[in-house]
Design a protein around this motif. Structure first.
Motif, PDB file in Angstrom:
ATOM      1  N   GLU A  70       0.834  -1.197   0.000  1.00 28.57           N
ATOM      2  CA  GLU A  70       0.000   0.000   0.000  1.00 28.57           C
ATOM      3  C   GLU A  70       0.867   1.245   0.000  1.00 28.57           C
ATOM      4  O   GLU A  70       1.992   1.243   0.498  1.00 28.57           O
ATOM      5  CB  GLU A  70      -0.934   0.019   1.212  1.00 28.57           C
ATOM      6  N   THR A  71       0.350   2.255  -0.610  1.00 33.05           N
ATOM      7  CA  THR A  71       1.020   3.546  -0.543  1.00 33.05           C
ATOM      8  C   THR A  71      -0.056   4.624  -0.564  1.00 33.05           C
ATOM      9  O   THR A  71      -1.177   4.388  -1.018  1.00 33.05           O
ATOM     10  CB  THR A  71       2.024   3.731  -1.703  1.00 33.05           C
ATOM     11  N   GLN A  94       4.616  13.486  -1.772  1.00 32.66           N
ATOM     12  CA  GLN A  94       3.355  13.309  -2.483  1.00 32.66           C
ATOM     13  C   GLN A  94       2.898  11.848  -2.443  1.00 32.66           C
ATOM     14  O   GLN A  94       1.723  11.545  -2.424  1.00 32.66           O
ATOM     15  CB  GLN A  94       3.507  13.774  -3.927  1.00 32.66           C
ATOM     16  N   TRP A  95       3.866  10.941  -2.478  1.00 33.12           N
ATOM     17  CA  TRP A  95       3.561   9.516  -2.282  1.00 33.12           C
ATOM     18  C   TRP A  95       4.277   9.071  -1.019  1.00 33.12           C
ATOM     19  O   TRP A  95       5.490   9.227  -0.919  1.00 33.12           O
ATOM     20  CB  TRP A  95       4.041   8.687  -3.476  1.00 33.12           C
ATOM     21  N   SER A  96       3.545   8.548  -0.087  1.00 34.40           N
ATOM     22  CA  SER A  96       4.195   8.209   1.179  1.00 34.40           C
ATOM     23  C   SER A  96       3.523   6.995   1.799  1.00 34.40           C
ATOM     24  O   SER A  96       2.520   6.496   1.301  1.00 34.40           O
ATOM     25  CB  SER A  96       4.091   9.380   2.155  1.00 34.40           C
ATOM     26  N   VAL A  98       1.742   5.427   5.442  1.00 33.29           N
ATOM     27  CA  VAL A  98       0.601   5.953   6.171  1.00 33.29           C
ATOM     28  C   VAL A  98       1.006   7.096   7.097  1.00 33.29           C
ATOM     29  O   VAL A  98       0.263   8.050   7.299  1.00 33.29           O
ATOM     30  CB  VAL A  98      -0.135   4.820   6.928  1.00 33.29           C
ATOM     31  N   THR A  99       2.204   7.047   7.613  1.00 30.55           N
ATOM     32  CA  THR A  99       2.640   8.101   8.520  1.00 30.55           C
ATOM     33  C   THR A  99       3.072   9.345   7.767  1.00 30.55           C
ATOM     34  O   THR A  99       3.142  10.428   8.335  1.00 30.55           O
ATOM     35  CB  THR A  99       3.829   7.625   9.368  1.00 30.55           C
ATOM     36  N   GLY A 100       3.391   9.186   6.523  1.00 29.04           N
ATOM     37  CA  GLY A 100       3.864  10.319   5.754  1.00 29.04           C
ATOM     38  C   GLY A 100       5.359  10.519   5.833  1.00 29.04           C
ATOM     39  O   GLY A 100       5.921  11.408   5.187  1.00 29.04           O
ATOM     40  N   LEU A 101       6.021   9.721   6.625  1.00 23.24           N
ATOM     41  CA  LEU A 101       7.454   9.924   6.836  1.00 23.24           C
ATOM     42  C   LEU A 101       8.290   9.258   5.747  1.00 23.24           C
ATOM     43  O   LEU A 101       9.411   9.652   5.479  1.00 23.24           O
ATOM     44  CB  LEU A 101       7.853   9.360   8.201  1.00 23.24           C
ATOM     45  N   GLN A 102       7.754   8.252   5.153  1.00 28.79           N
ATOM     46  CA  GLN A 102       8.522   7.445   4.211  1.00 28.79           C
ATOM     47  C   GLN A 102       8.096   7.788   2.788  1.00 28.79           C
ATOM     48  O   GLN A 102       6.898   7.800   2.496  1.00 28.79           O
ATOM     49  CB  GLN A 102       8.220   5.959   4.500  1.00 28.79           C
TER      50      GLN A 102
END
Lengths: 1207, 275
Positions: A70-71, A94-96, A98-102
């Protein structure tokens, strides 16, 4: 017991497997190369090939291994573009993840190895916390990171959506190379062992894999679990010395052998640390002679010393992994392996045969004797019989084809029997009797024949093999094979090995050469295998080319070629001391014969059995007609008489104070005027010194039901009156046997008085009590009649043997059940079993059934400022060891299995799978008892508790056959009309992991079906139901409902899921679809009806609340609605878990009006989906003509349409 | 589908319509009416003919009455054979009802055993049970049973069942114990059986016969018959297809003598493989 496999490698490096149901070693034809060692689990087998790479063979399953990638796509709103991919500099990618960190763009996802393939392309997930989102799948928030909602609001500044893609493991049933780890693996592996699947409660697939390299280092494979069977990387484990061999048990035992001959034991292996923490050294069993081999199981350790002696370690368990002392066992072995259930396999150094340790039980772990497994290899036989057997071991166990196949093999074996009998006598029998029986000309045949017919090639290789095996000059390894040399050069290129010439002979030289003759065998054989393989192909080709050879000759020839084994692994082989194995007494010639005999004694008999029985039966009926029918007016020679059985029991007194009192119990049976039998039950008791009695007519008894009690053997007797009162006659017998005798007798008597015999009808209503007992009731035609149905407290229930948690059926007689341990069972058409005997039980179709469940107790602690959490509570507190409510004291020692039928099969263990989560030690915290618990400690928490689980097992018999291997949590069968003749009956199920499955090949003749078709979902499911028009509805674990589109006989699995919103603020838990009606139950006990279903819009429009107080619902093929109600108040008492029937259900009014209360409490499950008996026509419903029942949907739906319009 | 139980039930409830007529030589006060009864196949004559006796005694003087015995077409009927065996042996082709002549005089001591009371029948029956158990289980079952409840067994398994003939259900509860065997031991040691023949000097054939042949084959009824009397059988090994129903019954009933149903059902299971 499902079929499982024992794996072995012969001295040529060929891999074989032997099925627990099979009679011969099957060569693993997939292997292109030779293997050194294999280590098996139930779902896969690992091996070291001669190229020194590790290979993995995952057994094919109907349930694919798929992994969800998932992304997240993130967007921000700006006034110009609206939502766009232009984010603020401070924002996440822009693509991460679930946490947005990766940072996770779609193209960064790669398949982990060649063994994987993508299932499809990326797609946006339109599910948000159980609610369907708008098209596109966006969820909105004010800012990153924040709370997301599925609706766009005025202040929604950012949005994101989840993209999903599935990859699937494709290398099933084939040896797939594990990609080598370039950086950190300097030298090749020499030993490998897998286990550890019982360390924690994760689903099957998690493994600990340990490996030893040639340099004596130990490596642990990280990250092997169900979705990633290959694992991710090797981690080196620090060692106190250099290791030769390692063994890992199913639980937390890991032992290894050092070069110097001591053993080391891994300590600290546990749930959170499968790798363990440290090593402890244990001395070799024999002072002068070092150990060379070790094998561990759950609670056992076996070891071999360099003189090939076998040792058993006493006192090993998970608390004391080192054990206490060695015992020398009989036998000389070169390797030993412990499989499931601590069963032991070994290879003897004498004849290189595989031996099974007989008599290993949990109380006698060292077993009794070694017994050689004497089955032939598949090549040893004719091709036809090999294919027969491979079919069988391939798992086509229940399908019809096997039967015909086995008949074929019977014929075959019969034809060659005459010519081979003599030989078989020589091999298998030692009793003079059998020799005497065999004709003289046959028994001396083997003496003449073998010599000229042995192909020269084979005998040479065989002899040279023997020589190289036994002879001292075993440095023959000089002729090392090219493959190995190649490996060598690459090793030396890396400069890790000092002596490039050592080559394959590395291991013997390091282990001290002559001291260790046997040990190096495997590697030497490895070299030998190269030449052997060439010969081997020559040999097979010669075999296949001489198709004109008679069977006898072929057999003669292979009798001499006794297989030489190098390695065996029982880690996937599910046998125990009770298993009926056919591995031992069969020689080449008789094995297929014995197989046929066994198939007979197992009463999986071919159609012939039925044929002759039918014939006898017909002849008897003819006789009856001839001899009796015309003379019925003759007087009977013997008059009917009254028959009484008496006994003493205890009775739960009807009046207060309630208590058990001793009573005399009697059943008086007599024959009625028309020859029907009847009887009266009497309970004689003393009241105030006065003798009194209570009685019940047998023909009024509606059910005899065993009651759950951990100390007494109790059962309850209900009549319609008693059902209304919710107060049955409760009786307790002195012993289990006595209770079963009485139950069998009373039940027989009740059935007689009602004229009920034989198996349940196809229309039968099935139900299950909280004890797991199974009951059936034969519905009368007026059960669903309008306006005056039979009251359901008058229904008569009789017990069927077996133990289940749920059961589902349909009206063509297909019945499936699921046990507490999630095992799937199919009804065989028999009746009785369990405690039923004689006439009340069919002799065929009754099989052993076992079930396992866990008993839970709670350890409670309170915090105090001085000592922290202790088991000293406040005086007002609950027991420090209690049940879930805290009211009952339940310590580890005083807690008994739920009833005397259950026996413990495990020890108490901390249960981490508690709702709410736990900390690392299993504790859950709360402010006080009782409260809601959470899995982490906060400042406000003053109490904590943790749950302990202990497994217990019940074994019984019943008309049920197991359907391996996938454990299920729900199942549903299409309810057909009584006269419909569907070829394949749609059957859907949910696996216990939440996968949706569709069973193929289910027909009335093969109710077990043939295989599973996996139906992809984005989340785990928990309930499923299919309606008469193939409407499939399911409930996901998060409580949302799904409708499966386009299910038809052409496309049995349908095409896609439609997400249906659940009733507001409710999480659904169960669904049932009848002819057209759909009902669902939510977690708060509400019953919902789906409004507005039409053929054009089968999803319906809205949920309508029908009732509360509902646990489970079953909607039948007539759209009749039955439930298990939570609580029902009777005149004397309250019952929980009661069968109820919806009254007033009509085509125009599918929701009905009120409830009629039936049998209960203590009921867990009911299915009315077999009852398609149309009630007798009454004037009230004039529009129901026969066409309605045949094509229910169109007619009904016009009605629905009008309904929808009206409302 | 027919179940084993259906078969057993039919066997158990088998009845033979019988017409009892008093022998003409008996001295009577007035003419004796024939007496019609349905005789249970699975019982002994002396146990089920109380009514017959009562009926004929009405027309006879007490001093003319000696021990009652039965005869069919000149053959005295042995009371210690089950009724079904007697019928199949002597009268299987007769027109029903089976016409039996009742005698109260000239007891044929050479052909028949005296049966002064029903306890004799019980003793005979129990000895059959024990004999069969010895063959099957080395007598373990019966011995164990006696330890438990000696007298009850005799009552329940023995006479009562035969007398009342409709207690099949209860009978089975008891008989089950005699039929049990552990699969480990590979079934019974020997199959208890008797083969009765009309045209033979020997009353019946009884030999040791194992359920399984030395080469592991399960014996069929055909095998048994072939071994006992090779001439009596049709050439092929086929068992039930070629057996006329009467033969079939005869084998049933002969088995019932030694152990009622125990035997019977054991053969049922084993006869399963026509080749």
């Amino acid at each position: 017991m499902p079929v499982s496999l024992l794996w072995a490698v012969d001295v040529y490096g060929r891999v074989y497997s032997l099925s627990t149901a099979g009679q011969q070693w099957e060569q693993c034809h997939d292997t292109q190369m030779e293997f050194k060692r294999v280590t098996a689990a139930q779902q896969c087998c690992w091996g070291i090939a001669c190229d020194n790479n590790i290979y993995l063979n995952v057994h094919a399953s109907d349930l694919p291994i798929r992994y969800q990638e998932e992304t997240y796509e993130n967007q921000r709103w700006n006034p110009v573009d609206g939502f766009s991919e232009r984010l603020l500099p401070s924002d996440r990618w822009q693509w991460s993840d679930v946490t947005g960190l990766q940072h996770q763009p779609m193209d960064s996802f790669q398949l982990p190895s060649h063994s994987w393939e993508w299932e499809g392309d990326w797609y946006a997930d339109e599910n948000f916390e159980g609610e369907p989102t708008e098209k596109g799948g966006w969820s909105y928030a004010i800012d990153f990171p924040a709370t997301y909602t599925k609706d766009k609001k005025w202040n929604s500044c950012v949005r994101r959506r989840r993209w999903l893609r599935y990859r699937r493991y494709k290398a099933m049933d084939t040896w797939a190379k594990i990609p080598s780890q370039q950086s950190s693996l300097p030298d090749p592996f020499s030993d490998i062992s897998c286990g550890g699947w019982e360390i924690n409660e994760e689903p099957r697939g998690r493994l600990s894999l340990w490996a030893v390299s040639l340099q004596g280092k130990v490596w642990f494979r990280e990250g092997i679990y169900h979705h990633n069977p290959e694992g991710c990387l090797w981690e080196e484990v620090p060692l106190p010395g250099e290791v030769v061999q390692i063994s890992c048990g199913p639980g937390d035992l890991v032992w290894a052998v050092l070069w110097e001959g001591q053993l080391i034991v891994r300590e600290g292996v546990g749930r959170d640390c499968p790798k363990g923490t440290s090593w402890t050294v244990v001395d070799s069993p024999s002072p002068g002679v070092g150990a060379i081999h070790v094998a561990v199981g759950n609670n056992v350790v076996w070891a071999l010393t360099k003189d090939n002696k076998v040792w058993f370690r006493r006192g090993v368990n998970s608390h004391n992994p080192c054990g206490s002392g060695w015992l020398n066992m009989v036998g000389q072995m070169i390797m030993v392996n412990v499989g499931l259930n601590d069963q032991v396999f070994a290879i003897s150094c004498e004849d290189r045969a595989v031996y099974f340790r007989q008599g290993v039980t949990s109380s006698e772990l060292s077993g009794k004797t070694w017994k050689a497994i004497t089955v032939p290899r598949d090549r040893d036989r004719s091709h036809s019989s090999a294919s027969t057997n491979s079919l069988q071991s391939a798992g086509c166990y229940f399908c019809g084809e096997v039967r015909t196949q086995s008949v074929v093999s019977d014929v075959e074996s019969d034809t060659d029997k005459v010519s081979t009998d003599g030989a078989s006598c020589l091999v298998t029998f030692t009793s003079p009797e059998s020799f005497a029986d065999a004709p003289a000309d046959l028994s001396d045949q083997p003496d003449e024949t073998p010599k000229p017919r042995i192909p020269k090639v084979t005998s040479d290789s065989f002899i040279s093999e023997l020589v190289s095996d036994r002879g001292p000059g075993r440095a023959a390894a000089g002729s090392a094979a090219p493959a190995v040399l190649e490996e060598e050069t690459c090793i030396s290129a890396e400069g890790e090995v000092k002596d490039p010439c050592a080559g394959v002979a590395l291991s013997p030289s390091q282990s001290g050469g002559p001291l260790d003759p046997q040990w190096s065998n495997v590697d030497l054989e490895e070299a030998q295998a190269q030449t052997g393989a060439v010969l081997d192909t020559a040999e097979t080709s010669s075999l296949s080319s001489v198709a004109t050879y008679t069977l006898a000759i072929e057999d003669q020839y292979v009798v001499d070629e006794h297989p030489l084994w190098a390695w065996v692994s029982g880690g996937g082989c599910s046998v125990d001391s009770h298993s009926q194995l056919s591995w031992f007494n069969c020689s080449l010639n008789t094995s297929s014969l014995i197989q046929s005999v066994q198939s007979m004694s197992l009463s999986v008999t071919p159609a012939q059995t039925a044929a002759w029985r039918k014939q006898i039966f017909e002849q008897l009926s003819e006789r009856t007609k001839r001899e009796i029918d015309n003379f019925r007016h003759f007087e009977q020679a013997i008059e009917q008489s009254v028959w009484v059985k008496k006994g003493t029991m205890q009775w739960w007194r009807d009046w207060k104070p309630h208590k058990w009192i001793d009573v005399h119990f009697a059943l008086e049976q007599f024959s009625g005027p028309e020859g029907n039998k009847d009887g009266i039950l009497f309970i004689y008791y003393n009241f105030c010194e006065e003798k009194k009695y209570l009685h019940a007519f047998v023909n009024e008894v509606t059910i005899l039901v065993p009651v759950l009690s951990d100390s007494k053997h109790t059962f309850a007797i209900y009549t319609p009156e008693r059902t209304k009162q919710r107060w049955p006659i409760r009786l307790a017998a002195a012993t289990e046997l006595e209770m079963h005798d009485w139950l069998a007798l009373l039940s027989m008597s009740c059935c007689d008085s009602r004229g009920i015999h034989g198996p349940p009808s196809k229309q039968a209503i099935w139900s299950i009590t909280c004890k797991g007992d199974i009951f059936v009731s034969e519905p009368s035609p007026s059960l669903e009649a309008m306006p005056y149905p039979t009251p359901c407290d008058q229904m008569f229930w009789r017990q069927v043997g077996g133990h289940l948690r749920m059961v589902e059926c349909n009206s063509v007689g297909i019945v499936w059940g699921i046990g507490y341990d999630h095992t799937a069972w199919v009804y065989t058409g028999g009746y009785g079993g369990g405690f039923f005997q004689g006439l009340a039980s069919s002799t065929d179709n009754i099989y052993t059934q076992s079930d396992v469940k866990s008993v839970y107790i709670y350890e409670n602690q309170r915090w105090n400022p001085v000592t922290g959490y202790t088991n000293r509570g406040l005086p007002t507190d609950r027991y420090m060891w209690s049940d879930a409510s805290g009211l009952q004291e339940c310590s580890k020692t005083n807690t008994k299995p739920p009833s005397p039928q259950w026996t413990w099969v495990s020890d108490w263990a901390i249960d981490y799978s508690v709702s709410g989560g736990t900390d690392r030690e299993g504790w859950q915290y709360a402010a006080d008892f009782p409260a809601s618990y959470h899995g982490y400690k906060t400042m406000k928490d003053f109490v904590r508790r943790r749950r302990w689980a202990r497994k217990c097992k019940l074994t019984t018999t019943g008309p049920w056959q197991e359907i391996p291997p996938i454990p299920l949590s729900d199942v549903t069968i299409l309810p057909c009309g009584a006269q419909s003749n569907v070829d394949a009956v749609p059957l859907w199920a949910i696996s216990n992991k939440g996968d949706v499955l569709c069973r193929l090949g289910v027909t009335t003749l093969t109710p077990a079906g043939s295989s599973w078709l996996h139906v992809g979902t984005d989340q785990p499911f928990k309930s499923i139901s299919i309606g008469a028009a193939s409407q499939v509805w399911a409930i996901a674990k998060d409580g949302s409902a799904f409708y499966r589109g386009s299910v038809s006989s052409q496309s049995p699995a349908g095409d896609s899921w439609y997400h249906i919103p659940s009733p507001s603020k409710q999480k659904l838990k169960q669904v049932s679809v009848g002819r057209t009606s759909l009902y669902a139950v939510d977690e708060n006990g509400n019953l919902w009806y789906r409004q507005g279903q039409t053929p054009r819009y089968p999803q319906g429009s809205s949920w309508e609340h029908i009732s509360n107080n509902v646990r489970k619902v079953s909607v039948g093929p007539l759209d009749q609605v039955w439930i298990i109600a939570d609580k029902v108040q009777g005149s004397h008492s309250l019952s929980c878990g009661t069968v109820c029937h919806r009254l007033g259900v009509q085509p125009m009014e599918p929701k009905g009006q009120s409830w009629d209360y039936g049998i209960g409490g203590g009921w867990d499950h009911i299915t009315v989906r077999g009852n398609s008996i149309e009630p007798p026509r009454v004037h009230l419903c004039p529009q129901t003509d026969p066409s309605v029942s045949r094509s229910p949907l169109p007619v009904r739906n016009t009605e629905f349409d009008s309904n929808a319009v009206e409302s | 589908m027919a179940d084993d139980k259906d078969v057993l039930r039919d066997v158990w409830f088998g009845r033979i319509p019988t017409c009892f007529t008093l022998n003409q030589d008996e001295v009577t006060e007035r003419e004796a009416e024939p007496y019609y009864l349905l005789l249970p196949r699975v019982s002994y004559l002396t146990l089920v003919t109380d009514k017959v006796k009562k009926h004929f005694l009405k027309v006879m003087k007490a001093e003319d009455v000696e021990e009652m015995w039965f005869e069919y077409e000149g053959t005295p009927l042995k009371w210690h054979y089950p009724i079904g065996v007697l019928f199949d042996l002597h009268a299987s082709n007769t027109v029903l009802p089976w016409s039996i002549t009742v005698h109260f005089k000239n007891f044929p001591d050479r052909d028949l055993l005296h049966c002064p009371s029903s306890s004799i029948v019980e003793a005979h029956f129990m000895s059959s049970i024990k004999e069969a158990d010895a063959l099957k289980h080395k007598s373990q079952v019966v011995n164990d049973m006696q330890k438990k409840d000696h007298k009850q067994l005799y009552r329940e398994l023995g006479l009562n069942w035969y007398r009342s003939a409709d207690k099949f259900d209860q009978f089975w509860a008891m008989n089950r114990k005699l039929m049990e065997y552990s699969t480990e031991d590979g079934g019974f040691r020997y199959i208890p059986f008797r083969i009765y023949q009309t045209m033979s000097d020997r009353p019946f054939i009884q030999k040791l016969f194992r359920p399984v042949s030395p080469d592991g084959n399960v014996h069929t009824l055909g095998d048994l018959l072939k071994e006992m009397d090779p001439t009596a059988l049709p050439n092929d090994g086929v068992v039930f297809n070629i057996f006329p129903p009467v033969c079939l019954r005869r084998s049933f009933m002969s088995l019932t003598l030694s152990l009622c149903f125990s035997l019977l059902s054991s053969l049922f299971r084993r006869v399963s493989r026509p080749r």
